[in-house]
Scaffold this motif. Structure first.
Motif, PDB file in Angstrom:
ATOM      1  N   GLN A  62       0.815  -1.220   0.000  1.00  0.00           N
ATOM      2  CA  GLN A  62       0.000   0.000   0.000  1.00  0.00           C
ATOM      3  C   GLN A  62       0.847   1.267   0.000  1.00  0.00           C
ATOM      4  OE1 GLN A  62       0.077  -2.332   2.408  1.00  0.00           O
ATOM      5  NE2 GLN A  62      -1.953  -3.166   2.754  1.00  0.00           N
ATOM      6  N   THR A  63       2.133   1.124  -0.324  1.00  0.00           N
ATOM      7  CA  THR A  63       3.032   2.283  -0.342  1.00  0.00           C
ATOM      8  C   THR A  63       3.826   2.317  -1.643  1.00  0.00           C
ATOM      9  OG1 THR A  63       4.894   1.124   0.702  1.00  0.00           O
ATOM     10  CG2 THR A  63       3.309   2.206   2.174  1.00  0.00           C
ATOM     11  N   ALA A  64       4.351   3.488  -1.955  1.00  0.00           N
ATOM     12  CA  ALA A  64       5.233   3.670  -3.103  1.00  0.00           C
ATOM     13  C   ALA A  64       6.494   4.378  -2.621  1.00  0.00           C
ATOM     14  CB  ALA A  64       4.545   4.480  -4.190  1.00  0.00           C
ATOM     15  N   ILE A 113      18.511   4.779   9.413  1.00  0.00           N
ATOM     16  CA  ILE A 113      18.070   4.768   8.012  1.00  0.00           C
ATOM     17  C   ILE A 113      16.682   5.410   7.988  1.00  0.00           C
ATOM     18  CG2 ILE A 113      17.459   3.349   6.015  1.00  0.00           C
ATOM     19  CD1 ILE A 113      19.311   1.161   7.206  1.00  0.00           C
ATOM     20  N   GLN A 114      16.484   6.362   7.089  1.00  0.00           N
ATOM     21  CA  GLN A 114      15.179   7.019   6.922  1.00  0.00           C
ATOM     22  C   GLN A 114      14.611   6.612   5.563  1.00  0.00           C
ATOM     23  OE1 GLN A 114      13.799   9.066   9.371  1.00  0.00           O
ATOM     24  NE2 GLN A 114      15.587   8.490  10.568  1.00  0.00           N
ATOM     25  N   ILE A 115      13.383   6.133   5.562  1.00  0.00           N
ATOM     26  CA  ILE A 115      12.715   5.732   4.328  1.00  0.00           C
ATOM     27  C   ILE A 115      11.420   6.525   4.208  1.00  0.00           C
ATOM     28  CG2 ILE A 115      11.623   3.841   3.059  1.00  0.00           C
ATOM     29  CD1 ILE A 115      13.530   1.943   4.607  1.00  0.00           C
ATOM     30  N   VAL A 116      11.263   7.215   3.080  1.00  0.00           N
ATOM     31  CA  VAL A 116      10.047   7.991   2.835  1.00  0.00           C
ATOM     32  C   VAL A 116       9.238   7.270   1.758  1.00  0.00           C
ATOM     33  CG1 VAL A 116       9.096  10.225   2.114  1.00  0.00           C
ATOM     34  CG2 VAL A 116      11.226  10.134   3.444  1.00  0.00           C
ATOM     35  N   VAL A 117       7.937   7.101   2.024  1.00  0.00           N
ATOM     36  CA  VAL A 117       7.028   6.464   1.078  1.00  0.00           C
ATOM     37  C   VAL A 117       5.787   7.334   0.897  1.00  0.00           C
ATOM     38  CG1 VAL A 117       7.790   4.123   1.642  1.00  0.00           C
ATOM     39  CG2 VAL A 117       5.858   5.113   2.875  1.00  0.00           C
ATOM     40  N   THR A 118       5.080   7.109  -0.203  1.00  0.00           N
ATOM     41  CA  THR A 118       3.767   7.697  -0.398  1.00  0.00           C
ATOM     42  C   THR A 118       2.740   6.609  -0.117  1.00  0.00           C
ATOM     43  OG1 THR A 118       4.559   9.223  -2.088  1.00  0.00           O
ATOM     44  CG2 THR A 118       2.200   8.789  -2.060  1.00  0.00           C
ATOM     45  N   VAL A 119       1.730   6.931   0.682  1.00  0.00           N
ATOM     46  CA  VAL A 119       0.666   5.980   0.991  1.00  0.00           C
ATOM     47  C   VAL A 119      -0.298   5.949  -0.195  1.00  0.00           C
ATOM     48  CG1 VAL A 119      -1.211   5.437   2.574  1.00  0.00           C
ATOM     49  CG2 VAL A 119       0.917   6.427   3.446  1.00  0.00           C
ATOM     50  N   THR A 120      -0.579   4.750  -0.710  1.00  0.00           N
ATOM     51  CA  THR A 120      -1.424   4.621  -1.898  1.00  0.00           C
ATOM     52  C   THR A 120      -2.812   4.065  -1.600  1.00  0.00           C
ATOM     53  OG1 THR A 120      -0.510   2.430  -2.360  1.00  0.00           O
ATOM     54  CG2 THR A 120       0.582   4.321  -3.396  1.00  0.00           C
TER      55      THR A 120
END
Length: 162
Positions: A83-85, A122-129
Motif C-alpha cells: 500500500q506504499t510507493a 536509516i530514513q525511508i520515505v514512502v507515499t501511501v497509496t
C-alpha cells in the motif's frame, strides 16, 4: 602466547632449531580460540499521527550492535508494504538499493561494520497509496558475524491510514 583465530581448541607445533642453547625439539602448543559474536538488532517507527492516503510517511530504522564484538557484513532489508510507493532512502552509513520512485519493492542497505555499542539510522520515505487500511512494515537485519540473539533481528510497525 598462542591465540587461535578460529573458535574451538586448536593446536600447533613449534620447531626449535638445534642452534638454540637448549636441545632441539618440538614444543606442542594448545589454545582455545574465540568466535566473535555481535548482537545486532533493528527497530522501526513510523512518523507520528499515522498515514494519510496520498500523503507521505517516513519510516525511521535504527540498527544497533550490542556486541561484544564488532559486527561485520551488516545488511538491512525492508520489503515495502504493497500500500506504499517508494520516495527516498537515506542511510547514516553504507549504501542502499531501492525500487524506482513511485513503485513498491525491497530496499536493501549494506551497512558494513558497526562497533560494539554503536548504531546507525536509516530514513525511508514512502507515499501511501491506500485508504482506510492498516499498513504493517517489517524490517530485518543480518550480519556475517555470529549473532547470539537473533530474536531482535526483525521489527515491525503498523500504521492506520485515514
Amino acid at each position: 602466547t598462542f591465540v587461535p583465530s578460529a573458535g574451538g581448541t586448536r593446536s600447533a607445533q613449534l620447531n626449535v632449531p638445534s642452534s638454540w642453547v637448549e636441545s632441539p625439539g618440538v614444543v606442542e602448543l594448545t589454545g582455545v580460540g574465540v568466535v566473535p559474536t555481535a548482537d545486532v538488532s533493528v527497530g522501526v517507527s513510523a512518523a507520528a499521527g499515522g498515514g494519510k492516503a496520498k500523503g507521505q510517511m517516513t519510516y525511521s530504522l535504527t540498527v544497533s550492535n550490542a556486541g561484544p564484538s564488532t559486527a561485520t557484513g551488516i545488511t538491512v532489508e525492508d520489503s515495502l508494504p504493497a500500500q506504499t510507493a517508494f520516495v527516498s532512502v537515506t542511510a547514516g552509513q553504507g549504501t542502499c538499493t531501492a525500487p524506482a520512485v513511485g513503485t513498491s519493492g525491497a530496499i536493501i542497505c549494506s551497512i558494513g561494520s558497526l562497533a560494539s555499542g554503536s548504531s546507525t539510522q536509516i530514513q525511508i520515505v514512502v507515499t501511501v497509496t491506500a485508504r482506510r487500511v492498516s499498513i504493517t512494515n517489517t524490517v530485518t537485519v543480518s550480519s556475517t558475524t555470529s549473532d547470539p540473539d537473533p530474536a531482535d533481528n526483525t521489527a515491525s510497525v503498523t500504521t492506520r491510514v485515514k
